[in-house]
Design an enzyme around this catalytic site. Structure first.
Site, short mmCIF file in Angstrom:
data_model
loop_
_atom_site.label_atom_id
_atom_site.label_comp_id
_atom_site.label_asym_id
_atom_site.label_seq_id
_atom_site.Cartn_x
_atom_site.Cartn_y
_atom_site.Cartn_z
N ARG A 194 44.47 43.31 41.00
CA ARG A 194 43.09 43.39 40.45
C ARG A 194 42.10 42.63 41.34
O ARG A 194 41.16 42.02 40.84
CB ARG A 194 43.02 42.87 39.02
N SER A 198 41.61 45.74 29.51
CA SER A 198 42.18 44.38 29.57
C SER A 198 41.08 43.39 29.92
O SER A 198 40.42 43.53 30.95
CB SER A 198 43.26 44.30 30.65
N GLU A 202 39.36 39.54 33.84
CA GLU A 202 39.36 40.70 34.76
C GLU A 202 37.96 41.32 34.75
O GLU A 202 37.51 41.89 35.73
CB GLU A 202 40.40 41.71 34.25
#
Ligand SMILES: Cc1cc2nc3c(=O)[nH]c(=O)nc-3n(C[C@H](O)[C@H](O)[C@H](O)COP(=O)(O)OP(=O)(O)OC[C@H]3O[C@@H](n4cnc5c(N)ncnc54)[C@H](O)[C@@H]3O)c2cc1C
Length: 337
Positions: free
Chosen positions: A164, A238, A333
């Protein structure tokens, strides 16, 4: 070009937060991107590049010129015996791109079906799901340098993809506007059905030799059953990354919680953030208009009318309690604005 003033960003973010952009314009070509970069300088306002708004949390009105990325198009720019090279406009929807590949029987992105957002944002955090990340099909990207207006190509190595992560979230944050991404896709299907839930879904459907369409359908079914649909409940997928902890910390957690899930990687042991959040007692907790999803504790939700700041505060409380309980720091995130 039409530059609009004081535009609500409510329809442009999947969290469903009602904040305004001071100025807002759509860019349908690289020249329009360059024009808007210049314009933001003239206006003495920052430029904010908006894709599908599925990985942002708006905590305030944006005193900025918002460039909504709308560069479209698919162009086959090369092929060899094994692969094709497809150049895709940054404003194409990621899922439409995946469907286009499946229709043409080009393999590589089927495990990434139904991820919201645009193609241009996909390298920003090296999107991934069900055992695949885009770095595996990424060839290069084209981006406009905001300082010089020159176009620069970035190879996979130059993007410095991680979990990520990419250079565009770190050293080159807000320096480039991505206009096109070139992918290499396989002409022969390379089936990746190892991920537990995919395997199980295929068994339930009685599929023994899956096609890439079967994999995509399975991923879509799984995602629909597990994740809230942003069209119904505001969310950005998420909220936190899955943390990797040093082995001694993992062992300490395991001594108290023998069932803690853990996956070894080069840096230590990755623990699902959802597990940590659930153990800290947050799963399904609702605080008026916002909360933690009842099925997937990694997803923070806006039931309607919630504020970005409320969600930010909730995320801080979750971070604090997980750190206190497990000595593990959760990193968001989602991009806070
Ligand atoms: C229900 C749901 C499920 C999700 N599942 C996953 C998943 O499985 N895996 C995963 O990795 N992610 C997932 N996400 C997160 C999200 O979909 C991805 O991060 C997606 O790539 C974001 O794309 P976007 O166009 O919406 O980006 P935005 O939210 O619009 O922007 C994100 C960031 O990228 C920057 N940016 C966007 N476009 C450009 C551009 N062209 N040039 C330069 N900068 C740009 C923005 O300025 C911002 O900082 C999920 C989100 C939701 C809502």
């Amino acid at each position: 070009m039409n530059i609009q003033e004081n535009i609500s960003l409510l329809p442009f973010n999947t969290f469903g937060i009602d904040k305004n952009a001071r100025f807002f314009a759509q860019a349908k070509s690289t020249d329009e991107v360059k024009y808007l970069i210049r314009k933001s300088e003239e206006m003495h306002l920052p430029l904010f590049v908006l894709g599908g708004g599925s990985n942002i949390l708006l905590t305030k009105n944006l005193e900025a010129l918002v460039l909504k990325m709308e560069i479209k198009g698919f162009e086959l720019i090369g092929e060899n015996e094994k692969e094709i090279f497809l150049k895709v406009g940054a404003g194409e929807s990621w899922h439409d791109f995946v469907m286009y590949c499946i229709q043409n029987n080009w393999a590589g992105v089927e495990n990434l079906s139904l991820i919201p957002g645009t193609v241009g944002a996909s390298p920003m955090q090296n999107i991934g799901a069900y055992g695949v990340e885009i770095k595996e099909v990424f060839d290069h990207l084209e981006a406009v340098d905001r300082d010089t207006l020159e176009i620069k190509n970035f190879s996979s190595e130059e993007c410095r993809f991680g979990y990520r992560e990419s250079v565009f979230k770190n050293d080159l944050k807000e320096r480039y506007v991505i206009t096109h991404v070139v992918f290499h896709l396989s002409k022969a299907p390379v089936i990746n059905a190892e991920y537990g839930a995919i395997k199980q879904t295929l068994i339930e459907k009685g599929i023994e030799s899956p096609t890439i369409k079967d994999i995509s359908d399975a991923v879509i079914d799984i995602r629909r059953s597990k994740l809230p649909d942003p069209a119904r409940i505001g969310n950005a997928g998420s909220f936190f990354k899955n943390p990797t902890v040093p082995v001694p910390i993992f062992e300490k957690i395991k001594s108290a919680y023998p069932n803690v899930p853990g996956f070894s990687n080069e840096e230590g042991i990755k623990i699902p953030a959802a597990w940590l959040i659930e153990q800290a007692g947050w799963k399904g907790k609702r605080f008026e208009n916002i909360g933690v999803h009842q099925l997937q504790p990694l997803v923070l939700v806006n039931y309607g009318g919630g504020e970005g700041n409320e969600i930010k505060e909730l995320s801080s409380k979750i971070q604090e309690s997980v750190q206190k309980k497990f000595n593990v720091v959760l990193q968001p995130e989602v991009n806070f604005l």
